[in-house]
Design a protein around this motif. Structure first.
Motif, PDB file in Angstrom:
ATOM      1  N   ARG A 211     -24.379   2.097  45.478  1.00  0.00           N
ATOM      2  CA  ARG A 211     -24.465   2.647  46.847  1.00  0.00           C
ATOM      3  C   ARG A 211     -25.433   1.824  47.701  1.00  0.00           C
ATOM      4  NH1 ARG A 211     -23.892   7.972  44.125  1.00  0.00           N
ATOM      5  NH2 ARG A 211     -26.110   7.862  43.693  1.00  0.00           N
ATOM      6  N   LEU A 212     -26.584   1.444  47.126  1.00  0.00           N
ATOM      7  CA  LEU A 212     -27.574   0.678  47.896  1.00  0.00           C
ATOM      8  C   LEU A 212     -27.004  -0.675  48.320  1.00  0.00           C
ATOM      9  CD1 LEU A 212     -30.827   1.481  45.875  1.00  0.00           C
ATOM     10  CD2 LEU A 212     -30.314   2.189  48.221  1.00  0.00           C
ATOM     11  N   VAL A 213     -26.239  -1.302  47.416  1.00  0.00           N
ATOM     12  CA  VAL A 213     -25.638  -2.599  47.743  1.00  0.00           C
ATOM     13  C   VAL A 213     -24.492  -2.414  48.732  1.00  0.00           C
ATOM     14  CG1 VAL A 213     -24.295  -4.514  46.786  1.00  0.00           C
ATOM     15  CG2 VAL A 213     -26.357  -3.729  45.610  1.00  0.00           C
ATOM     16  N   GLU A 214     -23.675  -1.411  48.492  1.00  0.00           N
ATOM     17  CA  GLU A 214     -22.512  -1.170  49.362  1.00  0.00           C
ATOM     18  C   GLU A 214     -22.964  -0.863  50.797  1.00  0.00           C
ATOM     19  OE1 GLU A 214     -19.800   1.777  47.854  1.00  0.00           O
ATOM     20  OE2 GLU A 214     -18.156   0.950  49.064  1.00  0.00           O
ATOM     21  N   GLU A 215     -24.070  -0.155  50.914  1.00  0.00           N
ATOM     22  CA  GLU A 215     -24.579   0.192  52.256  1.00  0.00           C
ATOM     23  C   GLU A 215     -25.389  -0.942  52.869  1.00  0.00           C
ATOM     24  OE1 GLU A 215     -26.641   3.891  51.673  1.00  0.00           O
ATOM     25  OE2 GLU A 215     -24.809   4.865  50.949  1.00  0.00           O
ATOM     26  N   GLY A 216     -25.516  -2.057  52.139  1.00  0.00           N
ATOM     27  CA  GLY A 216     -26.229  -3.218  52.682  1.00  0.00           C
ATOM     28  C   GLY A 216     -27.735  -3.058  52.712  1.00  0.00           C
ATOM     29  N   VAL A 217     -28.258  -2.093  51.979  1.00  0.00           N
ATOM     30  CA  VAL A 217     -29.713  -1.875  51.968  1.00  0.00           C
ATOM     31  C   VAL A 217     -30.428  -3.020  51.243  1.00  0.00           C
ATOM     32  CG1 VAL A 217     -31.549  -0.323  51.156  1.00  0.00           C
ATOM     33  CG2 VAL A 217     -29.411   0.629  52.056  1.00  0.00           C
ATOM     34  N   VAL A 218     -29.785  -3.525  50.199  1.00  0.00           N
ATOM     35  CA  VAL A 218     -30.420  -4.570  49.392  1.00  0.00           C
ATOM     36  C   VAL A 218     -29.310  -5.451  48.821  1.00  0.00           C
ATOM     37  CG1 VAL A 218     -30.488  -3.071  47.332  1.00  0.00           C
ATOM     38  CG2 VAL A 218     -32.142  -4.906  47.531  1.00  0.00           C
ATOM     39  N   SER A 219     -29.641  -6.718  48.575  1.00  0.00           N
ATOM     40  CA  SER A 219     -28.605  -7.625  48.042  1.00  0.00           C
ATOM     41  C   SER A 219     -28.397  -7.333  46.559  1.00  0.00           C
ATOM     42  CB  SER A 219     -29.057  -9.074  48.217  1.00  0.00           C
ATOM     43  OG  SER A 219     -30.145  -9.332  47.348  1.00  0.00           O
ATOM     44  N   PRO A 220     -27.242  -7.726  46.007  1.00  0.00           N
ATOM     45  CA  PRO A 220     -27.019  -7.487  44.565  1.00  0.00           C
ATOM     46  C   PRO A 220     -28.101  -8.125  43.697  1.00  0.00           C
ATOM     47  CG  PRO A 220     -24.949  -8.081  45.626  1.00  0.00           C
ATOM     48  CD  PRO A 220     -26.023  -8.266  46.662  1.00  0.00           C
ATOM     49  N   GLY A 221     -28.514  -9.352  44.056  1.00  0.00           N
ATOM     50  CA  GLY A 221     -29.536 -10.030  43.245  1.00  0.00           C
ATOM     51  C   GLY A 221     -30.858  -9.288  43.278  1.00  0.00           C
ATOM     52  N   ASP A 222     -31.266  -8.866  44.469  1.00  0.00           N
ATOM     53  CA  ASP A 222     -32.537  -8.136  44.575  1.00  0.00           C
ATOM     54  C   ASP A 222     -32.454  -6.769  43.887  1.00  0.00           C
ATOM     55  OD1 ASP A 222     -33.772 -10.179  45.837  1.00  0.00           O
ATOM     56  OD2 ASP A 222     -33.924  -9.238  47.806  1.00  0.00           O
ATOM     57  N   LEU A 223     -31.276  -6.140  43.967  1.00  0.00           N
ATOM     58  CA  LEU A 223     -31.122  -4.842  43.281  1.00  0.00           C
ATOM     59  C   LEU A 223     -31.398  -5.009  41.785  1.00  0.00           C
ATOM     60  CD1 LEU A 223     -29.225  -2.833  41.494  1.00  0.00           C
ATOM     61  CD2 LEU A 223     -30.340  -1.849  43.470  1.00  0.00           C
ATOM     62  N   ASP A 224     -30.829  -6.068  41.188  1.00  0.00           N
ATOM     63  CA  ASP A 224     -31.064  -6.278  39.754  1.00  0.00           C
ATOM     64  C   ASP A 224     -32.543  -6.535  39.465  1.00  0.00           C
ATOM     65  OD1 ASP A 224     -28.584  -5.705  38.772  1.00  0.00           O
ATOM     66  OD2 ASP A 224     -27.959  -7.776  38.443  1.00  0.00           O
ATOM     67  N   LEU A 225     -33.224  -7.212  40.399  1.00  0.00           N
ATOM     68  CA  LEU A 225     -34.662  -7.448  40.196  1.00  0.00           C
ATOM     69  C   LEU A 225     -35.467  -6.150  40.209  1.00  0.00           C
ATOM     70  CD1 LEU A 225     -35.567 -10.627  42.303  1.00  0.00           C
ATOM     71  CD2 LEU A 225     -35.603 -10.374  39.817  1.00  0.00           C
ATOM     72  N   VAL A 226     -35.008  -5.179  40.987  1.00  0.00           N
ATOM     73  CA  VAL A 226     -35.721  -3.887  41.019  1.00  0.00           C
ATOM     74  C   VAL A 226     -35.806  -3.315  39.605  1.00  0.00           C
ATOM     75  CG1 VAL A 226     -35.643  -1.497  41.850  1.00  0.00           C
ATOM     76  CG2 VAL A 226     -35.122  -3.373  43.417  1.00  0.00           C
ATOM     77  N   MET A 227     -34.727  -3.511  38.844  1.00  0.00           N
ATOM     78  CA  MET A 227     -34.767  -3.039  37.449  1.00  0.00           C
ATOM     79  C   MET A 227     -35.496  -4.025  36.540  1.00  0.00           C
ATOM     80  SD  MET A 227     -33.531  -0.065  37.049  1.00  0.00           S
ATOM     81  CE  MET A 227     -33.491   0.030  35.277  1.00  0.00           C
ATOM     82  N   SER A 228     -35.074  -5.319  36.567  1.00  0.00           N
ATOM     83  CA  SER A 228     -35.588  -6.243  35.545  1.00  0.00           C
ATOM     84  C   SER A 228     -37.071  -6.555  35.744  1.00  0.00           C
ATOM     85  CB  SER A 228     -34.760  -7.535  35.516  1.00  0.00           C
ATOM     86  OG  SER A 228     -34.835  -8.189  36.763  1.00  0.00           O
ATOM     87  N   ASP A 229     -37.533  -6.625  36.991  1.00  0.00           N
ATOM     88  CA  ASP A 229     -38.949  -6.922  37.231  1.00  0.00           C
ATOM     89  C   ASP A 229     -39.737  -5.698  37.673  1.00  0.00           C
ATOM     90  OD1 ASP A 229     -38.483  -9.474  36.499  1.00  0.00           O
ATOM     91  OD2 ASP A 229     -38.802 -10.376  38.455  1.00  0.00           O
ATOM     92  N   GLY A 230     -39.068  -4.555  37.748  1.00  0.00           N
ATOM     93  CA  GLY A 230     -39.753  -3.340  38.173  1.00  0.00           C
ATOM     94  C   GLY A 230     -39.654  -2.258  37.108  1.00  0.00           C
TER      95      GLY A 230
END
Ligand code: NAI
Length: 322
Positions: A211-230
């Motif tokens: 949903r966050l990516v589809e709504e353009g809130v965050v890019s797919p790459g940054d979304l994955d970083l939220v998990m892997s580096d967060g």
């Protein structure tokens, strides 16, 4: 097929020698269990034994082989088997690892039901088929449960134990103890629920990520970083509930401080995504920039992931909980 270990009582039968069957065989052998590996495709057993040999040798060379025995000793415990009766004879535990197809698994468990005695545990590796659909009506239903591993099981120890309503508590207890003995980390679900626990959590995360990516809130790459580096940094060591407990002065303090905010945000979550169309194209393209979706690049990235998981598993075993 030669099988020196085949008639020894108390061993394990692994039915289906694909990706997951091979991992289970290695795990059981690492703890000293004799393993009979059966597959409907005889060639598949030969291939599986060969790839287990190669993998165990590599693991030994890199110091990552599980258990106290060397690779040769562990390999000598695993034998191929082309007859299902012979495979389960004398086994204390049967781990089913055939493809995720309800009819196929039901047929197989019906066949096993007619062969086995009252002492063996019949365990399915199913990722999402419910025990009531797999085992209802079997004579030996008390001895049946799902033991769902996480890929790759050799490096990711979690196993979800999911009983049928008629599964005997002793069946779950025995399987729990067996999983601990082979170095896995079992969790008990008290009743079946679609997706079990792991996939329900995973799908909740995927859903909001989408949903966050589809709504353009965050890019797919940054979304994955939220998990892997967060979030993922801490989730490798503590779960979401302990995170709450530690992020305030205990759980009740966290609930007092943050429950209103959590509820406010949770009420803004959108509907279940379709996972198709323009959004799927967008995410696909972004993923392919990082990892092109040809077999070579995907395999190389999976190997890298598995090496990371192996190192993380080693780190976790060194960092015993306080
Ligand atoms: P796979 O396709 O790699 O291996 C399945 C094997 O079963 C094949 O070697 C096939 O020849 C054999 N087979 C088919 N019919 C058979 C029969 N009647 N009797 C004996 N062998 C038979 O599948 P994979 O990935 O190993 O999955 C096995 C099970 O593990 C599935 O239920 C899957 O949902 C579950 N699982 C898979 C995970 C994964 O990431 N691959 C993770 C967790 C669970």
């Amino acid at each position: 097929m030669a099988s020196p270990a085949s008639s020894a009582p108390g061993g394990v039968a692994v039915v289906g020698s694909g990706l997951i069957g091979r991992s289970w065989a290695m795990l059981f052998a690492s703890a000293g269990f004799k393993v009979k590996l059966y597959d409907i495709e005889q060639q598949q057993v030969t291939y599986a034994l060969d790839s287990i040999r190669k993998e165990m040798k590599l693991l030994e060379q890199s110091g990552s082989l599980k258990g106290s025995r060397g690779a040769e000793e562990q390999l000598s415990l695993i034998s191929g088997c082309s007859d299902i009766r012979e495979a389960v004879e004398g086994a204390l535990h049967v781990q089913e690892c055939v493809p995720e197809n309800l009819e196929l698994k039901k047929q197989l468990f019906a066949q096993l039901d007619g062969i086995v005695g009252d002492q063996v545990v019949l365990s399915s590796s199913s990722s999402c088929l419910l025990p009531t659909r797999l085992f209802s009506g079997l004579v030996h239903v008390k001895q049946c449960l799902v033991a769902h591993p996480v890929n790759p099981p050799y490096y990711v120890p979690l196993v979800e134990l999911v009983p049928h309503p008629e599964t005997a508590p002793a069946t779950v207890d025995r399987t729990y103890a067996l999983m601990r003995k082979i170095g896995q980390s079992p969790v008990r679900l008290t009743k079946e629920v679609d997706g079990f626990a792991l996939n329900r959590l995973q799908y909740a995360i995927i859903s909001e990520a989408w949903r966050l990516v589809e709504e353009g809130v965050v890019s797919p790459g940054d979304l994955d970083l939220v998990m892997s580096d967060g979030l993922g940094m801490r989730y490798a060591f503590i779960g979401p509930l302990e995170t709450m407990h530690l992020n305030a002065e205990g759980m009740l303090s966290y609930c007092g401080r943050y429950s209103e905010g959590m509820k406010r945000v949770l009420k803004t979550f959108g509907p279940v995504p379709e996972f198709s169309g323009a959004a799927a194209e967008k995410v696909h393209q972004a993923m392919c920039v990082k990892v092109p979706d040809d077999p070579e690049h995907l395999a190389a990235r999976r190997e890298w992931r598995d090496r990371c998981l192996m190192r993380l598993a080693r780190l976790k075993s060194q960092l015993q909980p306080q």
